[in-house]
Design a protein around this motif. Structure first.
Motif, short mmCIF file in Angstrom:
data_model
loop_
_atom_site.label_atom_id
_atom_site.label_comp_id
_atom_site.label_asym_id
_atom_site.label_seq_id
_atom_site.Cartn_x
_atom_site.Cartn_y
_atom_site.Cartn_z
N GLU A 288 0.78 -1.10 0.04
CA GLU A 288 0.04 0.04 0.11
C GLU A 288 0.79 1.40 0.08
O GLU A 288 0.20 2.36 0.20
N SER A 289 2.17 0.88 -0.23
CA SER A 289 3.18 2.39 -0.06
C SER A 289 3.72 2.54 -1.23
O SER A 289 4.09 1.62 -2.21
N TRP A 290 3.72 3.83 -1.80
CA TRP A 290 4.20 4.47 -2.98
C TRP A 290 5.93 3.87 -2.96
O TRP A 290 6.35 4.26 -1.84
N VAL A 291 6.38 3.73 -4.09
CA VAL A 291 7.80 3.68 -4.17
C VAL A 291 8.44 4.82 -4.15
O VAL A 291 7.87 6.13 -4.92
N MET A 292 9.57 5.12 -3.35
CA MET A 292 10.18 6.33 -3.37
C MET A 292 11.09 6.81 -4.53
O MET A 292 10.96 7.90 -4.84
N GLU A 293 11.77 5.67 -5.15
CA GLU A 293 12.54 5.65 -6.00
C GLU A 293 12.37 4.98 -7.52
O GLU A 293 11.38 4.36 -7.27
N ILE A 294 12.40 5.58 -8.67
CA ILE A 294 12.20 5.02 -9.86
C ILE A 294 12.79 3.70 -9.84
O ILE A 294 14.02 3.38 -9.81
N PRO A 295 11.83 2.43 -10.07
CA PRO A 295 12.30 1.23 -9.93
C PRO A 295 12.69 0.50 -11.35
O PRO A 295 12.86 -0.54 -11.53
N VAL A 296 13.01 1.43 -12.03
CA VAL A 296 13.85 0.77 -13.45
C VAL A 296 14.95 1.81 -13.51
O VAL A 296 15.22 2.71 -13.20
N PRO A 297 16.10 1.07 -14.46
CA PRO A 297 17.22 1.87 -14.68
C PRO A 297 17.11 3.04 -15.44
O PRO A 297 16.21 3.22 -16.40
N VAL A 298 17.79 3.96 -15.00
CA VAL A 298 17.63 5.26 -15.73
C VAL A 298 18.98 5.71 -16.28
O VAL A 298 20.11 5.79 -15.50
N ASP A 299 19.02 6.26 -17.53
CA ASP A 299 20.18 6.75 -18.10
C ASP A 299 19.79 7.70 -19.06
O ASP A 299 18.69 8.21 -19.12
N LYS A 300 21.00 7.99 -19.95
CA LYS A 300 20.59 9.40 -20.94
C LYS A 300 19.60 8.85 -21.97
O LYS A 300 18.72 9.90 -22.18
N ASN A 301 19.59 7.69 -22.25
CA ASN A 301 18.49 7.49 -23.18
C ASN A 301 17.22 7.57 -22.63
O ASN A 301 16.08 8.07 -23.14
N VAL A 302 17.04 6.99 -21.43
CA VAL A 302 15.56 7.04 -20.88
C VAL A 302 15.39 8.52 -20.60
O VAL A 302 14.02 8.83 -20.73
N LEU A 303 16.35 9.43 -20.25
CA LEU A 303 15.68 10.81 -20.02
C LEU A 303 15.46 11.55 -21.16
O LEU A 303 14.42 12.17 -21.37
N SER A 304 15.92 11.05 -22.28
CA SER A 304 15.74 11.59 -23.75
C SER A 304 14.36 11.35 -24.12
O SER A 304 13.42 11.81 -24.67
N ARG A 305 14.14 9.91 -23.75
CA ARG A 305 12.54 9.50 -24.04
C ARG A 305 11.56 10.21 -23.14
O ARG A 305 10.41 10.39 -23.80
N GLY A 306 11.85 10.35 -22.06
CA GLY A 306 11.09 10.85 -21.05
C GLY A 306 10.91 12.50 -21.39
O GLY A 306 9.68 12.77 -21.49
N ARG A 307 11.79 13.21 -21.98
CA ARG A 307 11.79 14.51 -22.26
C ARG A 307 10.80 14.62 -23.74
O ARG A 307 9.98 15.43 -23.72
N GLN A 308 10.95 13.52 -24.58
CA GLN A 308 10.11 13.48 -25.91
C GLN A 308 8.69 13.35 -25.48
O GLN A 308 7.61 14.17 -25.66
N ARG A 309 8.47 12.46 -24.47
CA ARG A 309 7.12 12.15 -24.12
C ARG A 309 6.29 13.31 -23.24
O ARG A 309 5.13 13.46 -23.36
N TYR A 310 7.18 13.75 -22.72
CA TYR A 310 6.87 14.90 -21.56
C TYR A 310 6.44 16.31 -22.43
O TYR A 310 5.31 16.60 -22.29
N ASN A 311 7.12 16.54 -23.52
CA ASN A 311 6.92 17.35 -24.37
C ASN A 311 5.65 17.26 -24.99
O ASN A 311 4.72 18.30 -25.26
N ILE A 312 5.19 16.01 -25.46
CA ILE A 312 3.99 15.77 -26.12
C ILE A 312 2.88 15.96 -25.05
O ILE A 312 1.89 16.56 -25.35
N TYR A 313 2.68 14.98 -23.98
CA TYR A 313 1.76 14.69 -23.13
C TYR A 313 1.54 15.91 -22.02
O TYR A 313 0.26 16.03 -21.76
N CYS A 314 2.80 16.39 -21.39
CA CYS A 314 2.59 17.23 -20.30
C CYS A 314 2.53 18.56 -20.45
O CYS A 314 2.35 19.29 -19.75
N SER A 315 3.78 19.00 -21.31
CA SER A 315 4.03 20.28 -21.45
C SER A 315 2.76 21.04 -21.88
O SER A 315 2.88 22.38 -21.62
N PRO A 316 1.85 20.87 -22.62
CA PRO A 316 0.76 21.77 -22.83
C PRO A 316 0.11 22.23 -21.76
O PRO A 316 -0.29 23.41 -21.61
N CYS A 317 0.07 21.61 -20.41
CA CYS A 317 -0.51 22.13 -19.24
C CYS A 317 0.54 22.60 -18.46
O CYS A 317 0.36 23.56 -17.80
#
Length: 215
Positions: free
Chosen positions: A91-120
């Motif tokens: 019942e507890s939220w995980v504190m840290e991201i439970p998948v490996p994070v590297d430059k490629n993941v951050l680049s992908r996150g930025r792309q998805r963020y700009n599409i879905y999140c940045s409008p708001c």
């Protein structure tokens, strides 16, 4: 002027015939029947189907009830690592991201963020995206401003809770779980963490060798 008998008979006949649909409608409204009523536009109300434990000659075993397809997963059921799929452990939220994070993941996150999140939420995460600005200008009273990721409340929020918000939505924000894969949702969480770090960095966040050059 006296109408011809044939014309008068025709008019009377047509008037009487016009009453027939009304009579049939009234009869249908006050009577019951085991047969389905005439349905001009069925709209899938009456569908051919097999009931429980009946025969179906389409299949070799003649059973209408088919076994579950191998690998099928019930909607809402968690398959795999619970922390990765839901952002929770028990019942507890995980504190840290439970998948490996590297430059490629951050680049992908930025792309998805700009599409879905940045409008708001805006490109920098301050809640000042084009949709938010437009809603503020309209002042219709139905808009809940998007959160800034740089407040103490959001910066201290667990990674799992941010993942859950992306997955299931909150207030005006829709659920993006059906549109964004699990991997991409965690990539967005990683990018949000990077945005927060960029706006709240200290000298201690700079690598020691580069820190020496700055001094």
């Amino acid at each position: 002027m006296k109408l011809p008998r044939w014309l008068l008979f025709t008019v009377v006949t047509l008037v009487v015939l016009s009453w027939v649909p009304l009579a049939l409608i009234m009869r249908a409204r006050v009577t019951t029947s085991a047969k389905p009523r005439i349905h001009v536009v069925p709209d899938m109300d009456n569908q051919p189907k097999y009931k429980t434990q009946t025969r179906n000659p389409l299949f070799a075993d003649l059973r209408a009830m088919r076994p579950s397809v191998e690998g099928a997963v019930a909607r809402g059921e968690v398959v795999g690592d619970q922390a990765v799929m839901t952002g929770k452990v028990g019942e507890s939220w995980v504190m840290e991201i439970p998948v490996p994070v590297d430059k490629n993941v951050l680049s992908r996150g930025r792309q998805r963020y700009n599409i879905y999140c940045s409008p708001c939420h805006g490109l920098a995460g301050y809640g000042d995206g084009m949709v938010a600005k437009r809603a503020d200008a309209l002042q219709e009273g139905t808009w809940t401003p998007p959160s800034s990721f740089h407040t103490d409340l959001i910066r201290q929020r667990e990674a799992g809770q941010i993942f859950n918000t992306i997955s299931n939505g909150i207030r005006n924000m829709p659920a993006y779980g059906p549109q964004i894969t699990v991997e991409d949702r965690w990539a967005i969480v990683a990018y949000v963490r990077a945005l927060q770090r960029s706006q709240n960095a200290t000298i201690d966040d700079v690598p020691e060798d580069i820190r020496a050059q700055l001094r």
